[in-house]
Motif scaffolding. Structure first.
Motif, PDB file in Angstrom:
ATOM      1  N   GLU A 223       0.824  -1.199   0.000  1.00 43.10           N
ATOM      2  CA  GLU A 223       0.000   0.000   0.000  1.00 43.10           C
ATOM      3  C   GLU A 223       0.867   1.262   0.000  1.00 43.10           C
ATOM      4  O   GLU A 223       0.610   2.206  -0.760  1.00 43.10           O
ATOM      5  CB  GLU A 223      -0.909  -0.001   1.222  1.00 43.10           C
ATOM      6  CG  GLU A 223      -1.840   1.185   1.291  1.00 43.10           C
ATOM      7  CD  GLU A 223      -2.736   1.124   2.519  1.00 43.10           C
ATOM      8  OE1 GLU A 223      -3.057   2.207   3.023  1.00 43.10           O
ATOM      9  OE2 GLU A 223      -3.084   0.019   2.961  1.00 43.10           O
ATOM     10  N   ASP A 224       1.912   1.282   0.829  1.00 38.05           N
ATOM     11  CA  ASP A 224       2.818   2.432   0.867  1.00 38.05           C
ATOM     12  C   ASP A 224       3.548   2.599  -0.461  1.00 38.05           C
ATOM     13  O   ASP A 224       3.757   3.717  -0.939  1.00 38.05           O
ATOM     14  CB  ASP A 224       3.831   2.289   2.003  1.00 38.05           C
ATOM     15  CG  ASP A 224       3.207   2.469   3.373  1.00 38.05           C
ATOM     16  OD1 ASP A 224       2.035   2.884   3.443  1.00 38.05           O
ATOM     17  OD2 ASP A 224       3.892   2.191   4.375  1.00 38.05           O
ATOM     18  N   ARG A 225       3.963   1.491  -1.054  1.00 38.18           N
ATOM     19  CA  ARG A 225       4.652   1.572  -2.346  1.00 38.18           C
ATOM     20  C   ARG A 225       3.738   2.123  -3.427  1.00 38.18           C
ATOM     21  O   ARG A 225       4.164   2.919  -4.270  1.00 38.18           O
ATOM     22  CB  ARG A 225       5.204   0.200  -2.740  1.00 38.18           C
ATOM     23  CG  ARG A 225       6.372  -0.207  -1.840  1.00 38.18           C
ATOM     24  CD  ARG A 225       6.948  -1.522  -2.230  1.00 38.18           C
ATOM     25  NE  ARG A 225       6.091  -2.561  -1.649  1.00 38.18           N
ATOM     26  CZ  ARG A 225       6.049  -3.808  -2.060  1.00 38.18           C
ATOM     27  NH1 ARG A 225       6.779  -4.197  -3.066  1.00 38.18           N
ATOM     28  NH2 ARG A 225       5.256  -4.677  -1.473  1.00 38.18           N
ATOM     29  N   PHE A 226       2.451   1.715  -3.416  1.00 40.20           N
ATOM     30  CA  PHE A 226       1.493   2.255  -4.379  1.00 40.20           C
ATOM     31  C   PHE A 226       1.333   3.762  -4.205  1.00 40.20           C
ATOM     32  O   PHE A 226       1.319   4.512  -5.183  1.00 40.20           O
ATOM     33  CB  PHE A 226       0.123   1.587  -4.223  1.00 40.20           C
ATOM     34  CG  PHE A 226       0.023   0.245  -4.884  1.00 40.20           C
ATOM     35  CD1 PHE A 226       0.169   0.095  -6.246  1.00 40.20           C
ATOM     36  CD2 PHE A 226      -0.243  -0.880  -4.121  1.00 40.20           C
ATOM     37  CE1 PHE A 226       0.071  -1.146  -6.846  1.00 40.20           C
ATOM     38  CE2 PHE A 226      -0.346  -2.124  -4.709  1.00 40.20           C
ATOM     39  CZ  PHE A 226      -0.189  -2.264  -6.080  1.00 40.20           C
ATOM     40  N   VAL A 227       1.223   4.209  -2.971  1.00 40.21           N
ATOM     41  CA  VAL A 227       1.055   5.640  -2.690  1.00 40.21           C
ATOM     42  C   VAL A 227       2.272   6.417  -3.182  1.00 40.21           C
ATOM     43  O   VAL A 227       2.131   7.468  -3.834  1.00 40.21           O
ATOM     44  CB  VAL A 227       0.826   5.872  -1.176  1.00 40.21           C
ATOM     45  CG1 VAL A 227       0.920   7.348  -0.829  1.00 40.21           C
ATOM     46  CG2 VAL A 227      -0.508   5.298  -0.746  1.00 40.21           C
TER      47      VAL A 227
ATOM     48  N   GLN B 282      10.533  -2.211 -11.367  1.00 42.94           N
ATOM     49  CA  GLN B 282       9.921  -3.504 -11.047  1.00 42.94           C
ATOM     50  C   GLN B 282       8.459  -3.301 -10.670  1.00 42.94           C
ATOM     51  O   GLN B 282       8.116  -2.350  -9.966  1.00 42.94           O
ATOM     52  CB  GLN B 282      10.646  -4.174  -9.891  1.00 42.94           C
ATOM     53  CG  GLN B 282      12.064  -4.548 -10.209  1.00 42.94           C
ATOM     54  CD  GLN B 282      12.743  -5.162  -8.995  1.00 42.94           C
ATOM     55  OE1 GLN B 282      12.231  -5.103  -7.895  1.00 42.94           O
ATOM     56  NE2 GLN B 282      13.910  -5.750  -9.210  1.00 42.94           N
ATOM     57  N   PRO B 283       7.576  -4.192 -11.129  1.00 40.34           N
ATOM     58  CA  PRO B 283       6.169  -4.069 -10.745  1.00 40.34           C
ATOM     59  C   PRO B 283       5.984  -4.372  -9.259  1.00 40.34           C
ATOM     60  O   PRO B 283       6.750  -5.135  -8.663  1.00 40.34           O
ATOM     61  CB  PRO B 283       5.470  -5.127 -11.600  1.00 40.34           C
ATOM     62  CG  PRO B 283       6.533  -6.114 -11.936  1.00 40.34           C
ATOM     63  CD  PRO B 283       7.821  -5.331 -11.992  1.00 40.34           C
ATOM     64  N   ILE B 284       4.986  -3.754  -8.687  1.00 46.03           N
ATOM     65  CA  ILE B 284       4.686  -3.977  -7.275  1.00 46.03           C
ATOM     66  C   ILE B 284       3.897  -5.268  -7.160  1.00 46.03           C
ATOM     67  O   ILE B 284       2.808  -5.394  -7.711  1.00 46.03           O
ATOM     68  CB  ILE B 284       3.888  -2.805  -6.687  1.00 46.03           C
ATOM     69  CG1 ILE B 284       4.725  -1.535  -6.766  1.00 46.03           C
ATOM     70  CG2 ILE B 284       3.474  -3.092  -5.261  1.00 46.03           C
ATOM     71  CD1 ILE B 284       3.976  -0.295  -6.366  1.00 46.03           C
ATOM     72  N   THR B 285       4.469  -6.220  -6.481  1.00 45.48           N
ATOM     73  CA  THR B 285       3.794  -7.503  -6.294  1.00 45.48           C
ATOM     74  C   THR B 285       3.588  -7.735  -4.812  1.00 45.48           C
ATOM     75  O   THR B 285       4.394  -7.312  -3.986  1.00 45.48           O
ATOM     76  CB  THR B 285       4.612  -8.670  -6.874  1.00 45.48           C
ATOM     77  OG1 THR B 285       5.890  -8.676  -6.252  1.00 45.48           O
ATOM     78  CG2 THR B 285       4.774  -8.527  -8.375  1.00 45.48           C
ATOM     79  N   VAL B 286       2.514  -8.397  -4.514  1.00 47.27           N
ATOM     80  CA  VAL B 286       2.226  -8.745  -3.133  1.00 47.27           C
ATOM     81  C   VAL B 286       2.317 -10.262  -3.047  1.00 47.27           C
ATOM     82  O   VAL B 286       1.455 -10.973  -3.538  1.00 47.27           O
ATOM     83  CB  VAL B 286       0.821  -8.260  -2.715  1.00 47.27           C
ATOM     84  CG1 VAL B 286       0.527  -8.653  -1.288  1.00 47.27           C
ATOM     85  CG2 VAL B 286       0.711  -6.771  -2.906  1.00 47.27           C
ATOM     86  N   GLU B 287       3.396 -10.726  -2.454  1.00 47.93           N
ATOM     87  CA  GLU B 287       3.617 -12.167  -2.327  1.00 47.93           C
ATOM     88  C   GLU B 287       3.891 -12.491  -0.875  1.00 47.93           C
ATOM     89  O   GLU B 287       4.545 -11.737  -0.180  1.00 47.93           O
ATOM     90  CB  GLU B 287       4.829 -12.610  -3.136  1.00 47.93           C
ATOM     91  CG  GLU B 287       4.757 -12.320  -4.587  1.00 47.93           C
ATOM     92  CD  GLU B 287       6.033 -12.768  -5.292  1.00 47.93           C
ATOM     93  OE1 GLU B 287       6.954 -13.266  -4.615  1.00 47.93           O
ATOM     94  OE2 GLU B 287       6.086 -12.615  -6.499  1.00 47.93           O
ATOM     95  N   ARG B 288       3.407 -13.591  -0.479  1.00 44.26           N
ATOM     96  CA  ARG B 288       3.731 -14.086   0.858  1.00 44.26           C
ATOM     97  C   ARG B 288       4.238 -15.504   0.707  1.00 44.26           C
ATOM     98  O   ARG B 288       3.550 -16.358   0.161  1.00 44.26           O
ATOM     99  CB  ARG B 288       2.507 -14.060   1.752  1.00 44.26           C
ATOM    100  CG  ARG B 288       2.060 -12.648   2.003  1.00 44.26           C
ATOM    101  CD  ARG B 288       1.413 -12.530   3.304  1.00 44.26           C
ATOM    102  NE  ARG B 288       1.168 -11.115   3.547  1.00 44.26           N
ATOM    103  CZ  ARG B 288       0.662 -10.679   4.643  1.00 44.26           C
ATOM    104  NH1 ARG B 288       0.333 -11.507   5.587  1.00 44.26           N
ATOM    105  NH2 ARG B 288       0.465  -9.402   4.820  1.00 44.26           N
ATOM    106  N   ALA B 289       5.409 -15.699   1.196  1.00 40.52           N
ATOM    107  CA  ALA B 289       5.973 -17.040   1.161  1.00 40.52           C
ATOM    108  C   ALA B 289       5.361 -17.857   2.279  1.00 40.52           C
ATOM    109  O   ALA B 289       5.242 -17.391   3.416  1.00 40.52           O
ATOM    110  CB  ALA B 289       7.486 -16.978   1.317  1.00 40.52           C
TER     111      ALA B 289
END
Length: 97
Positions: A5-9, A42-49
């Protein structure tokens, strides 16, 4: 790493022409961090390992325990014998009469 969210802002404000210093003030992040995120390609990706399943000490015995429970075995400390725990005085607790 900052939340997505912060990166998008940060990227959105940068695209709108807001200065790096102003974005840093508004978001509360360091200017170098804001610059790094704003100029990254780099595209903003939301990943959780997913963490691997932890191995527990009882894992090898689970099938046996499940079978015993299915058979109706009751696990209790009182199995009819009084020899389950024997208290013996320590040597410094022995009193001579």
């Amino acid at each position: 790493m900052l939340p997505a969210e912060d990166r998008f802002v940060i990227k959105d404000l940068y695209r709108k022409g807001v200065s790096i210093s102003e974005i840093a003030r508004q978001t509360g992040h360091d200017r170098k961090t804001v610059r790094k995120i704003a100029t990254s390609t780099q595209p903003i990706t939301v990943e959780r390992a997913t963490a691997p399943r932890r191995v527990h000490k009882l894992d090898p015995f689970v099938p046996y325990l499940e079978r015993r429970i299915a058979e109706g075995c009751q696990f209790s400390a009182d199995n009819g014998s009084s020899a389950a725990f024997v208290s013996r005085p320590r040597s410094d607790q022995v009193y001579y009469q």
